[in-house]
Each structure stands twice: as C-alpha cells, then as structure tokens.
Design an enzyme around this catalytic site. Structure first.
Site, PDB file in Angstrom:
ATOM      1  CB  CYS A   1      -1.016  -0.109   1.255  1.00  0.00           C
ATOM      2  SG  CYS A   1      -0.070  -0.046   2.863  1.00  0.00           S
TER       3      CYS A   1
ATOM      4  NE  ARG B   1      -3.916   2.447   3.354  1.00  0.00           N
ATOM      5  CZ  ARG B   1      -4.035   3.474   2.163  1.00  0.00           C
ATOM      6  NH1 ARG B   1      -5.183   3.567   1.790  1.00  0.00           N
ATOM      7  NH2 ARG B   1      -3.016   4.013   1.622  1.00  0.00           N
TER       8      ARG B   1
END
Lengths: 396, 322
Positions: B272, B277
């Site tokens: 990411c 994330r």
C-alpha cells in the site's frame, strides 16, 4: 418577557431534538454529547459571566479577587478531575509518553509571545475568544468583529508559523508534569501553587467593607430558588466549580475543552484555498492543542461544542433578560478587529487560547498551560496599567 | 411483636424451598450462558463469541487502533492497548518492533504460549490486521481478529469501558521469526522486471494506483513519484469487507481477487502506501483463503522513492511540477 421565556424553552427543545437526530450519524453519540456539553457550558459562562479578561481586570483595577479566585477554583477542580482520569489512561507516566489528545505543548519563547499577544488582544477587544462566543449570544455586535478579527489573526499566525517553528518550537521541551513528578507529585505541586495564588488574591478582600452578615435565613420556596437562577448573575465560585467539573468530564468522552479549533480550521481552509498561507505548516498537525487540521465536515465535536455554547448562552441570556443587542460604533468595530487579530495570532501560535491552552493544558499538568497563562495575565496587567495611564493623561 | 422477633421465628416453608430451587436453577442457567465457549477454528472470532469470552482467562484481547485516544476513552472490557506507533514499530529503524521489545510487550500483556490472542481496532481492523501480521512473523500461535473490529462491536451496542487491565505478567519468548511473511524492495523489483512470477496486489485507491494523486486527501505526500509497481493489480482494501466492517465470505473473496487475476496459483505480494493497510489484504488472502502471501511493508513510500526502479504512471503526473 413571556415571549422570551417561551422562546428560550423552544430553543432548549430544539437543542434536544438536534442532539437526538445527531445520534444517528457516524460518531453520533460523541456529537450529541458535544452539543449538550456545549449548551451547559454556554449557560454556565453566561450566568456566571465567566470571563478571563473581566476577572483579571477586576483584580488589577479594583483589587476584587472573586473572578480570579473562580479561575483558580476551576483549575484546582479540573486538575483533580484530570488526575483521576489520566491516571487510568497512562497508569505509569514516564518521560516521552503523553496521554492521547491532551493539550500539552512545547514550552518556548514563541509560546510566551503568543500569551502576550493573546493578553493584549483581550485588553483591546474587551474579552477572550470564549467570552466573545457567549457575548455573541447576548446580542453583542462587537463580538462578531472580534471573531472575524480572530480568524484574520489565525491566518497571520499560519503565515508566521514556519519561521517560528524552526526558530523556537521544533526543539522546545514538552513538559508534562506527572511524567517528572508522578501523579501525586504533580497534583501536590499544582494545588500548592494554586493555593498560594489564592492566598495572595485573598488580600483583596481586606479592602472591602465588612460584609453585611445579616443574610436572610431560612429556605427559599422552590419557585423563588428557580427565579434566582435567572436574576443577576451566579456567584463567581459557581462558574469556577462548573467549568472545572465540565473540563474534567469532557475528556472522558471527547477531546479536552477548546473553543478555537473550528474557527482556526475554517480560517486555514479559506486561507489555503486563496493561497495566502504555505501549503506545508511544519510540524503543526503533530502538536497537541486546539488542532486546526482541515476538517472534511462541519459536523465535528468541536463545531458542535461551539454551536451548543452559543445556543446555551442564548437560552440563558433570554431567560435572564440579558439579551440586549447593541449596535457597535466604528471604534468598537476597530477595536474588535484589531484585538481579534491579536487573539487569533496568539491562539494559533499558542495552540489554543485561555480555554484550550491555559485551562485544559493546566488541568492536564502541562507546563505550557502555566507559561501561556502567566504571559496572558502579564499582558493584561500591562494593558490595564497603560489604559489607566492614558485615562489619567486625558483627564489631566 | 417486633419485626425482628417475627423474623426470628420465621421457619423455612415449602415456598422458601421452591425459591431456593428456582434461584439455584437461574444461577446455573446464567453460568451456562456465560461459560467460555470453545475457541473457534479459523482466523476470525465473532463479536458474539468475544462477548461470551470476555472473562475467559485463556483469551487476551488487544486493541490496535489507528487513531490515538480511542482506547483511552472506551474499549472492549479487559482489552490491552498496543500503539502501532510506539509499541509495534521500532522507534529508530524503519522496521517492525524488535524481537526483545516484542517479547517484553507480550510478557507485560500477560500472553502465555497457550493464550488465544484476539486483536481488534478501528477503521475495520486496518492496524489490527497489521498487528496480526507482526504477531505471525514472531510465531505467536493462536492469533485471531475480531471480525468487524470496533465498528461492529460499537454498532451492536456492546459494552465498553475505560479501565486499564493489569494482567499478570508472563515471560514470553519468541521461538522463531518467520521472515517469509515480508517482501523487500528487491522482491517487488524482481516482479516489476519480470524476474519473479509472484503477483503484486496494490490495495490503495484507484486514484493513487493510476498516479492521479500522490497521497490520499489529508495525508502528507511521502513519495516523489506517483503511480504503481509495474504489473500490480489494483484491489482497494475496502472491497474485502462488508458494510459492517466484517470480511466478506471466502467464496466472495476468492471471486473478488480472481477477477483481478489473483487466484493463489502463484505467490502474492501485497503493498500500500506505508505497509500497514496492505496487511488487511494480506490477512484476507493468506488467513482466510490460505494463499501464499508476503506483505511488502516498504510499500509505495519506499518503492516510489527508490532510485533506478521502473514505475507505471498512467496519469503522467510529475512531483512538484506546476
């Protein structure tokens, strides 16, 4: 006045309906809480006329200590409350670790400059930002000028921020007293300092004529007690006690009390859109205080706290027949704008005002709160002296 | 006759017996209802299961939220707080927490080898999933996510409080470190240059992936190039969860990733912006679907800034160009 009474009940009901509706939104319980707390705070501020500037002026001009004693009481009650809450959040305070969201800022000469500017702004505009919010609800047409001036002052603050940050704030120490003295030590030190200030202020009562001790005995009827709530003003200490309690309760459910974050965010959004301020404000959004980070929505707890504060003060002003709109003179407008600019610059640079930095910071055990407060009161003292000197010169 | 005397003379009757029996039955029923239920198989536990196991001594609940101040104000009763900034990251190196610090952290939280660790957090478990990845690297055996995290727990009006538990400390020792769960810049570059058959999954927004923006709104730019690693498929992390924050079913997830060419037949690398994330998608692909997945925690802030590496930037944006 019947109409005003009905109107204040209606407004109170409207606040309740809005609070109920807010609960359905994401994070709605906190939003409804913020609105309700704001309304109670507005009512308390208006009824007790809790005003940092007026309280300080009463002392410096007339030796009346009641207002400043109320501030001392608010800080003492809040300090005890914060100690109870923070003691459960950070069980063992250690250097380098700060409780989340508390208004504990760096201590630097920039902070002193911010306090001095804020104090001067109070003298020029007639009150601090929190009092301008409740005066807005009393129909003061000076308050809007002061608030617009504050927004302008925030923009000036954003423009000078990067230089000040590099020169003084980036490497300034952030001192949280419990991390150095433990909760017990910090509490004892703060209460001792407050007690010493209170003892010093108490001298003011010596100037007063002996009180009329033949106060009415007996218990008033319920109706009388109710009416007394809406006549004149509440005792100073009631304001101090309530503000201290609200300050401590609030941190359990939302960020510490502060009355400039929304104003500052709005000013920052406007200024950034217009290209008046740098795109990058070094380190600003990493520092604790009345955060001015750009908001995606107006429905933030701080915005609702302010809305509640104005609504609560409006309800109180109507109910106590103190809603008295007054047109400003050109002089009022000028003083409001200029004083507001100083308030805004001071609040931006000091990461909060007398509520966010002095009260919320001081209650949390932040050295920055005490330093900011000392600078503010020094400026007010100098301002009051300067005004008196000017008046004497004009008179003589 | 006084009340005390009357009371004194009161002798048990058949009615008292019935009351006692009913009371006993009620206590027994409540006991059954609140008794610990067996730890479910699989990587997730439901809010229902956790609610019934809050007092289970073999379960340690740990919150890993992105936003500071959430845990302090209210959390799942008995939960311990791990800060992703200061507890699970090394404070000096750009790296996950070191082995010794991790051992100290788990010891303080009272985690023993036979403890079931349940992680949960805000924003649909972004950083709780990242926590699960760190725990997996350090070989913690029984680690699960609370499906739906804080969002679902709060939406169901389940109890919260702000008391900080004081678990009995243990002496936790990491037995093995599984570095196979991490991808490095060289691994990502090998895919970009066609020297590896691994598949890359970019879990950022479509605008970041195509290079229209350098960073999501409100987040500082941390890369001088916009775009993505050549060959990466774009499946934003949010597509893996339902409205209530719970993971989609294994079947739905399988379809979702298969549509982007990720079917588990080849090793996978997720990334990411800063590597947190992407752990959420790492969790879905490796823990729920059982694929072979590594998380590239250097992510775009490392790759997009690295000198001499190819990127794909369909939008053609140039950093600092007006």
């Amino acid at each position: 006045m019947r109409v005003a009474g009905l109107f204040s009940w209606g407004l109170l009901a409207a606040v309740g309906v809005v609070a109920y509706a807010l609960q359905a939104l994401p994070g709605g319980r906190t939003l409804a809480f913020a609105l309700a707390v704001g309304a109670v705070l507005g009512l308390v501020l208006q009824r007790s006329r809790f005003c940092f500037y007026c309280h300080a002026r009463d002392w410096f001009e007339r030796g009346n200590p009641r207002g400043l004693l109320a501030l001392v009481l608010a800080l003492a009650v809040g300090t005890v409350g914060y100690t109870v809450v923070l003691g459960s959040w950070v069980p063992v305070p250690t250097a380098g670790q700060l409780p989340a969201d508390m208004h504990i800022g760096p201590v630097s000469w920039g902070l002193v400059a911010a306090g001095l500017a804020f104090g001067a702004g109070m003298v020029a505009s007639g009150s601090c930002i929190s009092a301008h919010w409740y005066r807005l609800a009393e129909g003061s047409l000076v308050a809007p000028f002061a608030l617009i001036g504050s927004a302008g002052g925030f923009i000036l603050g954003f423009r000078t921020w990067n230089v000040l940050y590099s020169a003084t704030m980036a490497e300034a120490p952030t001192v949280w007293l419990p991390a150095h003295l433990g909760y017990g030590g910090a509490l004892a030190l703060q209460l001792a300092v407050l007690a010493a200030i209170a003892a010093w202020l108490w001298r003011g009562f010596a100037h007063e004529a002996p009180a009329n001790v033949a106060a009415a005995h007996g218990v008033p009827r319920l109706g009388q007690a109710w009416r007394r709530l809406w006549v004149g003003r509440w005792p100073y200490w009631a304001g101090g006690l309530a503000v201290g309690l609200i300050g401590a309760f609030v941190i359990v459910r939302m960020r510490p009390l502060g009355v400039t974050a929304t104003l500052g965010s709005a000013a920052r959004a406007l200024a950034q859109e217009q290209g008046w301020i740098p795109d990058r404000l070094n380190g600003l959004d990493m520092l604790a205080g009345c955060a001015t980070a750009l908001q995606a929505s107006w429905l933030t707890p701080n915005a609702l706290l302010i809305a509640g504060l104005v609504a609560g003060a409006f309800i109180a002003a109507l109910a106590s027949r103190q809603f008295a709109p007054r047109w400003p003179t050109w002089r009022d407008a000028g003083r409001g704008l200029a004083g507001g600019a100083l308030l805004g610059w001071g609040a931006m640079t000091g990461l909060g005002c007398t509520v966010g930095t002095l009260l919320s910071g001081g209650m949390a055990g932040a050295l920055s709160g005490w330093v900011f407060g000392a600078a503010v009161f020094l400026a007010v003292w100098a301002g009051v002296r300067a005004q008196a000197w000017q008046a004497r010169r004009a008179g003589g | 006759m006084t009340a005390a005397l009357r009371f004194h003379r009161h002798l048990p009757t058949w009615r008292d017996g019935l009351y006692a029996l009913a009371l006993g039955a009620a206590i027994a029923l409540c006991g059954t209802a609140f008794a610990a239920t067996p730890v479910p198989q699989g990587p997730l536990v439901t809010t229902d299961w956790l609610a019934q196991n809050l007092d289970n001594a073999k379960v340690r609940v740990i919150e890993v939220s992105v936003n500071p101040g959430l845990y302090e104000r209210s959390h799942v009763p008995g939960a311990v707080n791990f800060s992703w900034h200061s507890d699970l990251n090394d404070k000096v190196r750009r790296d996950i927490v070191g082995k010794e610090a991790f051992e100290a952290l788990l010891s303080k939280a009272g985690v023993a080898p036979d403890t079931t660790v349940v992680l949960y957090g805000d924003t649909s478990n972004w950083f709780a999933a990242w926590g699960a990845w760190v725990f997996d690297i350090y070989g913690v055996k029984d680690v699960k996510l609370l499906d739906g995290g804080r969002k679902k727990w709060e939406a169901e009006n389940r109890p919260l409080n702000n008391r900080v538990p004081e678990p009995v400390a243990t002496t936790y020792r990491v037995a093995s470190v599984n570095t196979q769960l991490r991808a490095r810049l060289s691994d990502a570059l090998a895919v970009a240059e066609g020297r590896s058959d691994a598949r890359l999954v970019d879990i950022r927004s479509a605008d970041e992936y195509t290079g229209k923006v350098f960073a999501p709104a409100g987040v500082p730019e941390l890369s001088v190039r916009a775009g993505h690693i050549p060959g990466a498929a774009n499946v934003p992390w949010g597509q893996a969860v339902r409205e209530d924050g719970t993971f989609k079913s294994a079947e739905e997830l399988k379809k979702l990733y298969a549509a982007a060419g990720i079917d588990g037949s080849k090793p996978i690398i997720t990334y990411c912006r800063i590597g947190e994330r992407s752990s959420h998608t790492w969790f879905a692909l490796s823990k729920i679907l059982g694929y072979e997945v590594r998380n590239y925690d250097g992510s775009w802030t490392e790759y997009g800034n690295a000198v001499g590496v190819p990127i794909t930037n369909p939008a053609g944006t140039l950093w600092a160009a007006k």
